[in-house]
Design a protein around this motif. Sequence first.
Motif, PDB file in Angstrom:
ATOM      1  N   GLY A 113     -18.502 -12.994  14.016  1.00  0.00           N
ATOM      2  CA  GLY A 113     -18.472 -14.306  14.693  1.00  0.00           C
ATOM      3  C   GLY A 113     -16.972 -14.590  14.779  1.00  0.00           C
ATOM      4  O   GLY A 113     -16.130 -14.048  14.132  1.00  0.00           O
ATOM      5  N   GLY A 114     -16.892 -15.799  15.367  1.00  0.00           N
ATOM      6  CA  GLY A 114     -15.530 -16.488  15.661  1.00  0.00           C
ATOM      7  C   GLY A 114     -14.984 -16.942  14.588  1.00  0.00           C
ATOM      8  O   GLY A 114     -13.846 -16.465  13.946  1.00  0.00           O
ATOM      9  N   GLY A 115     -15.649 -17.565  13.448  1.00  0.00           N
ATOM     10  CA  GLY A 115     -15.209 -17.902  12.265  1.00  0.00           C
ATOM     11  C   GLY A 115     -14.606 -16.540  11.287  1.00  0.00           C
ATOM     12  O   GLY A 115     -13.378 -16.999  10.901  1.00  0.00           O
ATOM     13  N   PHE A 141     -10.933 -27.304  16.247  1.00  0.00           N
ATOM     14  CA  PHE A 141     -12.179 -26.496  15.526  1.00  0.00           C
ATOM     15  C   PHE A 141     -11.905 -24.748  15.741  1.00  0.00           C
ATOM     16  O   PHE A 141     -11.808 -24.424  16.518  1.00  0.00           O
ATOM     17  CB  PHE A 141     -13.461 -27.195  16.174  1.00  0.00           C
ATOM     18  N   HIS A 142     -12.179 -24.523  14.319  1.00  0.00           N
ATOM     19  CA  HIS A 142     -12.072 -22.826  14.316  1.00  0.00           C
ATOM     20  C   HIS A 142     -13.110 -22.549  13.579  1.00  0.00           C
ATOM     21  O   HIS A 142     -13.071 -21.004  13.550  1.00  0.00           O
ATOM     22  CB  HIS A 142     -10.644 -22.507  13.954  1.00  0.00           C
ATOM     23  N   GLY A 143     -14.350 -23.048  13.278  1.00  0.00           N
ATOM     24  CA  GLY A 143     -15.421 -22.508  12.833  1.00  0.00           C
ATOM     25  C   GLY A 143     -15.832 -22.875  11.276  1.00  0.00           C
ATOM     26  O   GLY A 143     -14.833 -23.784  10.865  1.00  0.00           O
ATOM     27  N   GLU A 192      -6.416 -23.843  19.330  1.00  0.00           N
ATOM     28  CA  GLU A 192      -7.172 -23.632  20.403  1.00  0.00           C
ATOM     29  C   GLU A 192      -6.374 -23.963  21.494  1.00  0.00           C
ATOM     30  O   GLU A 192      -5.748 -24.954  21.682  1.00  0.00           O
ATOM     31  CB  GLU A 192      -8.282 -24.499  20.880  1.00  0.00           C
ATOM     32  N   ASP A 225      -6.518 -19.656  19.441  1.00  0.00           N
ATOM     33  CA  ASP A 225      -7.943 -19.386  19.353  1.00  0.00           C
ATOM     34  C   ASP A 225      -8.584 -19.603  20.930  1.00  0.00           C
ATOM     35  O   ASP A 225      -8.566 -20.708  21.408  1.00  0.00           O
ATOM     36  CB  ASP A 225      -8.381 -20.601  18.681  1.00  0.00           C
ATOM     37  N   ILE A 227     -11.598 -18.799  21.547  1.00  0.00           N
ATOM     38  CA  ILE A 227     -12.945 -18.315  21.576  1.00  0.00           C
ATOM     39  C   ILE A 227     -13.845 -19.315  22.834  1.00  0.00           C
ATOM     40  O   ILE A 227     -14.924 -18.615  23.110  1.00  0.00           O
ATOM     41  CB  ILE A 227     -13.402 -18.926  19.973  1.00  0.00           C
ATOM     42  N   GLN A 228     -13.141 -20.448  23.188  1.00  0.00           N
ATOM     43  CA  GLN A 228     -14.082 -21.130  24.147  1.00  0.00           C
ATOM     44  C   GLN A 228     -13.194 -20.949  25.500  1.00  0.00           C
ATOM     45  O   GLN A 228     -13.902 -20.902  26.594  1.00  0.00           O
ATOM     46  CB  GLN A 228     -14.173 -22.656  23.768  1.00  0.00           C
ATOM     47  N   LYS A 254     -17.609 -15.694  20.998  1.00  0.00           N
ATOM     48  CA  LYS A 254     -18.668 -16.274  21.861  1.00  0.00           C
ATOM     49  C   LYS A 254     -19.124 -15.473  23.063  1.00  0.00           C
ATOM     50  O   LYS A 254     -19.934 -14.568  23.128  1.00  0.00           O
ATOM     51  CB  LYS A 254     -18.231 -17.700  22.514  1.00  0.00           C
TER      52      LYS A 254
HETATM   53  C1  LIG Z   1     -12.691 -22.824  19.339  1.00  0.00           C
HETATM   54  C2  LIG Z   1     -13.742 -22.080  18.432  1.00  0.00           C
HETATM   55  N1  LIG Z   1     -12.994 -21.356  17.307  1.00  0.00           N
HETATM   56  C3  LIG Z   1     -13.864 -20.763  16.357  1.00  0.00           C
HETATM   57  C4  LIG Z   1     -15.572 -21.121  16.420  1.00  0.00           C
HETATM   58  C5  LIG Z   1     -16.247 -20.570  15.388  1.00  0.00           C
HETATM   59  O1  LIG Z   1     -17.059 -19.487  15.964  1.00  0.00           O
HETATM   60  P1  LIG Z   1     -18.149 -18.938  15.308  1.00  0.00           P
HETATM   61  O2  LIG Z   1     -19.309 -20.073  15.563  1.00  0.00           O
HETATM   62  O3  LIG Z   1     -18.950 -17.927  16.270  1.00  0.00           O
HETATM   63  O4  LIG Z   1     -18.162 -18.820  13.771  1.00  0.00           O
HETATM   64  C6  LIG Z   1     -15.861 -21.849  17.545  1.00  0.00           C
HETATM   65  C7  LIG Z   1     -17.466 -22.241  17.424  1.00  0.00           C
HETATM   66  O5  LIG Z   1     -17.847 -23.313  18.230  1.00  0.00           O
HETATM   67  C8  LIG Z   1     -15.170 -22.414  18.329  1.00  0.00           C
HETATM   68  O6  LIG Z   1     -15.508 -23.504  19.300  1.00  0.00           O
END
Ligand SMILES: Cc1ncc(COP(=O)(O)O)c(C=O)c1O
Length: 431
Positions: A113-115, A141-143, A192, A225, A227-228, A254
Amino acid sequence: MDKQSIIKSFETHVSAGKAAFFKKYGMDFVMGQRDGAWIHDMDGNKRLFNCHSNGGVFNLGHRNQEIIDTLRSALDDLDIGNHHFMSQERSALAQQITSTMPDDLNVCIFSVGGGEAVDLALKLACGHTGRSKIISATGGFHGHTGLALTVGDAQYRDAFGIDATNKLQVPFNDAEALAHALDSDVAAVILETIPATLGMVMPEDGYLEKVRALCDTNGTLLIMDEIQSGLGRTGKLWAFEHAGITPDMVVIGKGLSGGIYPIAATIIREPLDTIFQNDPFIHISTYGGSELGCRVAHKVIQISGDTIFLDRVQEAGQKVREGLEVILEKYPRFFTGIRQNGLMIGLELRDEYGGPALTKAAYDQDLLLVYANNDTSVSQFLLPLTITNEEIDLVMDKLDKAMNAARKLRTALIAKEKSNGILKRFSGKKA
Ligand SMILES: Cc1ncc(COP(=O)(O)O)c(C=O)c1O
């Protein structure tokens, strides 16, 4: 099991708090059938158009047929694989992903997962530089995993007593504040590219370039980051491409899953690999880079990296913009602005009650719309990247009605807030 029994069981065995919250706001939706942009309540009486896409997980819609076919065929010959051995699937995906990245971003390490992928980036930054501080953006936000949690806002950590010594936050878009915070012990800056939980704040012109330059001068690594914001959301495969910078590490997740098989990745510049060359078993993720997931992610990158796909995201973004501007003119005292890059969109609302009010009003109009948790005056508007023009027209029509209703709901919400304070729990802000 019937719906009420499932809700009862969820309440008892999963989360009593969530069950109570959704009941209170008349949103006791239990996901049943799902297809394309739609998710259906299990009792078949309601469906929602997914305007949140779970932050990008469903960039390609729910149960995308190409992704399902890919997983089905992978199941004919693969399983999770062995996280110690070398792997054809992991190397093929790593080669594909790194080929989309600039310069020497050549090494790809997989996570579930992202975290977890963020955790790896942060520990690698500290290990590589021998420094201990990390700087992130306030409201970013990074998890919710170990290190990722420490670079987010205190509201997600304080209840657990988690220590965040050496983790600093500065406002996004404030290069001067970053310059002041940087010192010879800062290992990395993590941002992000477009902070989503903060409400899709767009990086100002030149900001990311300045951050890159400041990091270079200070010997600090820059972690983006994505992820989004990645995987085509902004009409480029990676959102940092708009700024023309090369990060030292990129974290993706994601949407890489295709909404079907969890997988995330940390892409690192070649020199950062040294630590793993010295001890290749110093970092392990048993399921990270599962071979089944690799096949799925390979297909996702193939689809999302296609120029026709990316051009369509831009075109859809333009059409959405035109629709939003019409609604903006109708309700200027409630809907106050649009933040947008491609289909990464935030709807600015009157105040912190606006987001929750719109989420509920949109739900009543069959739209799934989620407000930004770190700034509830903004609604996240993350449509599937596969959205058609007909679907955009339908969403705009429903959104128009929802905006109208949300204005009145906001007033009711303020009254409710005065009696029970639930909003404060979500926004961290005072009424
Ligand atoms: C920008 C960002 N980084 C990291 C994460 C963490 O990802 P995960 O929920 O897959 O651990 C999220 C989750 O919403 C996120 O939006």
